[in-house]
Design an enzyme around this catalytic site. Structure first.
Site, PDB file in Angstrom:
ATOM      1  N   GLY B 148      57.200 -13.424  26.490  1.00 34.47           N
ATOM      2  CA  GLY B 148      56.424 -12.201  26.326  1.00 34.47           C
ATOM      3  C   GLY B 148      54.962 -12.445  26.662  1.00 34.47           C
ATOM      4  N   CYS B 149      54.251 -11.358  26.903  1.00 28.51           N
ATOM      5  CA  CYS B 149      52.848 -11.484  27.301  1.00 28.51           C
ATOM      6  C   CYS B 149      52.000 -12.058  26.168  1.00 28.51           C
ATOM      7  CB  CYS B 149      52.314 -10.143  27.772  1.00 28.51           C
ATOM      8  SG  CYS B 149      52.645  -8.762  26.654  1.00 28.51           S
ATOM      9  N   TYR B 150      52.121 -11.500  24.970  1.00 34.19           N
ATOM     10  CA  TYR B 150      51.336 -12.023  23.843  1.00 34.19           C
ATOM     11  C   TYR B 150      51.711 -13.470  23.533  1.00 34.19           C
ATOM     12  CZ  TYR B 150      49.622  -7.301  22.504  1.00 34.19           C
ATOM     13  OH  TYR B 150      49.006  -6.066  22.451  1.00 34.19           O
ATOM     14  N   THR B 152      52.738 -15.730  25.511  1.00 32.51           N
ATOM     15  CA  THR B 152      52.200 -16.638  26.535  1.00 32.51           C
ATOM     16  C   THR B 152      50.750 -16.994  26.220  1.00 32.51           C
ATOM     17  OG1 THR B 152      53.679 -15.762  28.236  1.00 32.51           O
ATOM     18  CG2 THR B 152      51.667 -16.843  28.997  1.00 32.51           C
TER      19      THR B 152
END
Lengths: 345, 345, 345, 345
Positions: B148-150, B152
């Site tokens: 997921g973006c967060y 990462t």
């Protein structure tokens, strides 16, 4: 009453002019400047054309004290250290929006502000103008030290918890986010539109001047609190502050208990609005107004309380709270001139 | 190689198309859709006119597996749970950008995602594609679960500290801020321009799906870590994530020691850039690129470490890391097709 | 007086609630809805919590006419065609913010709006509420058709020139730019934050519904004017309209002559502010207020006049002008409840 | 080839560095400065850390000419008037992104730029680098005068029409809108974030320096065209220009005829993209890329043609077109190093 504003060309001053235009106790407003005298206000702020036609006047403390009944100082650091004593001696009410008179301990001021503190006698006379928490003192004050924008959002967000001793003293972390108006009107690379739009920035990591202000007040409410972590960020917007506050609970709680605590604490305070369960305020919901909106919850998994506190930094964080304090000083209804609904969208 | 993209009409898919246009290992790209077949890509995304002239094709798992060598799934929850097994069986490489395959424990998935988990056998085959930390496994993987973006931004920000056991296990707080592209392309009141501009919002307080993903990985690095506080916010910008991370140090440290630890940990990782002392990255400094930039400091007053970690959520948080993983799976230079400098300003 | 608002969940309705909160002639406000009855206003608009505690009421034209003295319709097309006649018959003052009653010719309405026109008898009763130009009629009106946002900025910008016959009739080009609030509160791809931020868009090229409204009024001032070119654009901001207007002069002029013409034309109009030579208004200089600010110049090289006219589309372009008209209808000071200075920055 | 960039700390220079990083004909890049020597590039532009590690070098025209094969001047007015001749004499290719060499007539330059013109001999040697229209001359040029950002969008939007003599010579009005990056990196009140966000501004009314540049080129295509009305505005975004162009047709037309004319005119030009009927480009659809996208229509009611032309002002309006010209000068594929898809959203 006759009003004097020193520093009317900054954003705090301009917002005082906006709000005082319809304040029923204002008979006249005189604006003072150290550098731009004879400029019309609307030459600096075209949005005020036809509303204020007067010119900026020369800044002369003795003359100001004769001319007006109250002086709002929306000035850079160092100015009110020098002017406030003179103004107050002459009988004018003084409301200082700068940080000069906020820290009681000169050594702490000098460590964080990197400049000379105001004299202790002056500091002792100044009352910290966090209206909702300090009304009794404000009523009798001659000099108000208006709180910083971040401390206002933070302290209103934390007060009920701290006063109820519900928080582990070393666990407080405040992650704060502000629009760019808090950085003032002087152009800089950091707030240059091309650098700031579509961008999000952390700044002054562990070194912001509002850290000791927050710590001083929290310590006055709970002596075990010495330090907090406070970290500000810049958001690509103009107005608004959100303080997201994290603290470890001293004991298991329910969200319902917390909400009732906050509702009770602020039941007499029309400018503090507690949100229902599951709802958290966004900054735009107080835009242009004097409200501080607060959402609160408790996480059973981690034992942490999360508080979301928002204000318009230019209003409740500066001009609006200054007027609120002025109302209290004079025994008027606290919301006089401040019944401005947020502008949305 | 022939590429298939499922979900090309979302932002992750569109960014894959941007980056793969000049990837030297791509011979052909086929885009699949469950609902908009026969639409030209540029009818959905006019910025791709003259770059991609093909139409969207019907989504049929068996046919896709025959047609292409690798499939990128940029799909809503639930889709890859169903498709990945079929695709992988047929020999295609599978890179899943959704959250379906990230949580090893189905019960946790179901508690946080409020939907049925993928079967355990499939979860067991999927390798978590946090490239810098998992290269060896990725090299041999057939199915990648892209982070997921967060997570990462958070995990790259925390990895050296956690692996060096420098952090009190219960002290970690991640205050995260994201641009709106992370919320996808479906219009909603929350991301309606008039509601989002000049606004800053907290959302999904204590309930975001990325919480268990972060906890799972941190726990795999340090068994004493069970929970973290992770709080996301929406910033009025399109691209970019900043994770501001706070953690109590287990012992007194110096900032210099921390910086060296990070520089050493990431010395082979060209997409992770550690900032010099006193400097912290802003989100725009990685805009459009695959970099993760990190600033770090230590506060002697509080004993806390602060980490500022930024990525472009659509690139390193989705499309770029997916391509990076694909490069690793095939033994190519990890940065193939990803040498895109940030667009600034 | 008792106020009814139909369509309070749209932006025009919300801004009426903001401005009417402090209007001294308001005794009570009832909000009506066709679909969301029993919702509290602040459930739709959290910024109004503690300011309006009532619920939305069921929309029933007969009952409304009994309950209130004036009705503001901030409704989608088609609603006021049906409701206005009933409401007016029963004696309530009606102020319609929709476009339903603006075009006198049903055939033109139907060609541009692609829907059935209101009946001619109703159209004949409605007075076009461009306050500064139509006060005498408004004073005696029972039904006001409040002007569109673009026509307000455009017509106030052009009126002195057209009435003085100074413009070549076929030469008028209006290039207009609006914030997104004009598009309303319904989410759409066009106004999705990720699509609109850092973006600038032209839309409805040569087909916007405000074209015939502008032409109808200009033609009433100068019969030789039949058509204009009017082109709207969307700006990545929420509030504000700028109309940049170009027109060929019928004869050589000086800028000084033009400025005096405008100053004279608007000398009694406190909401129209003419800028000094060389200065042009920006949209933010009227933000949140009922002002229309105008800059004007003449280019000797081309023989063209350029007019820059700005308003806050939600205020002077909708809610504010509606209240201004209501004040005029009742013989009150025109600015009652509207002395709100622009919020800047 | 060895590249020199003078003025690398401005936005044009920074974008050259972004695009040239992956240009296959570049062997080395040296950046020169008149004031900041010994500063690392990434100290000025942190987004370039790890990409460019070199320092800025002292600006010395003779030495530059020895060191490099081509010089890009991204400099303030006045610099290239002085440097270009020296550089060109020594054999280096010169591409000037400033306005110094664009106007053939020194008197016109001096009237609009309010400063001394470059000498006529130098002006005569410089070829105007509007690539799509001037390729043959560019192929043989030693000195390129890169077009202004507004003229690029405007002239590509008008070229087919003007060359086909389809427009009334005195009827052309260009209403242009730009992001703030066109104003450069020096902070100013006009581009201060708090003043520019949620704001839309007209500026330099009838006095912008790009007026004579546009007129010079249009006149070279059609001698009857002497003047145009060109009006720029600032949009609260960073990158992007839209020119909305209005012109009276010399005869009745169809939109279909116009579209075919444009498609034919630009059929060999991969960076110019003509939109299908009914669709108009938004600025974000070319963000970060070298494309110029054009929409076009004809209004039977008014006899006017409307053209919507968009570019990324920093790319096609500066750095990208400069590289495109450099490619043409050297006989390489025109798109070398420029196959960058727009970043969307």
């Amino acid at each position: 009453m006759k009003i004097g504003i020193i520093g009317a060309t900054g954003y705090g001053g301009a917002d005082l002019l906006r709000l005082l235009w319809q304040h029923p106790k204002v008979s006249e407003i005189i604006t003072y400047t150290s550098s731009q005298q004879d400029l019309h206000i609307h030459e600096s702020y075209p949005h005020l054309i036809s509303i204020y036609e007067q010119k900026l006047e020369e800044l002369n403390a003795d003359k100001i004290a004769e001319d007006v009944d109250v002086v709002f100082l929306a000035t850079p650091p160092g100015v009110s250290s020098e002017l406030s004593a003179t103004l107050a001696r002459s009988g004018a009410q003084v409301i200082d929006l700068s940080g000069d008179l906020r820290l009681a301990n000169p050594a702490i001021y000098e460590a964080w502000y990197k400049r000379r503190s105001a004299p202790v006698e002056l500091l002792n006379k100044a009352v910290y103008g966090l209206t909702e928490l300090n009304r009794d003192q404000i009523r009798q004050a001659k000099i108000i030290s208006n709180p910083g924008c971040y401390p206002t959002a933070t302290l209103l967000g934390l007060a009920p918890l701290i006063k109820a001793q519900l928080v582990e003293p070393e666990s407080i972390i405040i992650d704060a986010k502000s629009g760019t108006s808090g950085a003032g009107r002087s152009p800089s690379l950091m707030t240059h539109f091309s650098e700031m739009n579509e961008n999000f920035k952390a700044y002054q990591v562990n070194t912001h001047k509002h850290v000791p202000e927050i710590e001083q007040v929290l310590h006055s409410w709970n002596e075990q609190i010495d330090t907090v972590t406070f970290q500000p960020h810049l958001v690509p917007m103009v107005r608004g502050i959100m303080a997201t506050i994290y603290a470890k609970s001293t004991k298991p709680l329910t969200e319902d208990y917390l909400r009732k605590l906050y509702q009770t604490s602020y039941q007499e305070d029309r400018f503090v609005r507690i949100r229902p369960s599951g709802l958290y305020p966004a900054t735009k919901e107080v835009y242009g107004s004097n409200f501080c909106d607060i959402g609160i919850t408790y996480d059973e998994r981690t034992g942490r309380i999360t508080i979301v506190s928002v204000i318009d930094n230019v209003v409740k964080g500066a001009s609006g709270q200054a007027i609120q304090n002025w109302n209290v000083m004079n025994g008027w209804d606290e919301s006089t001139g401040l019944n401005v609904a947020p502008t949305y969208p």
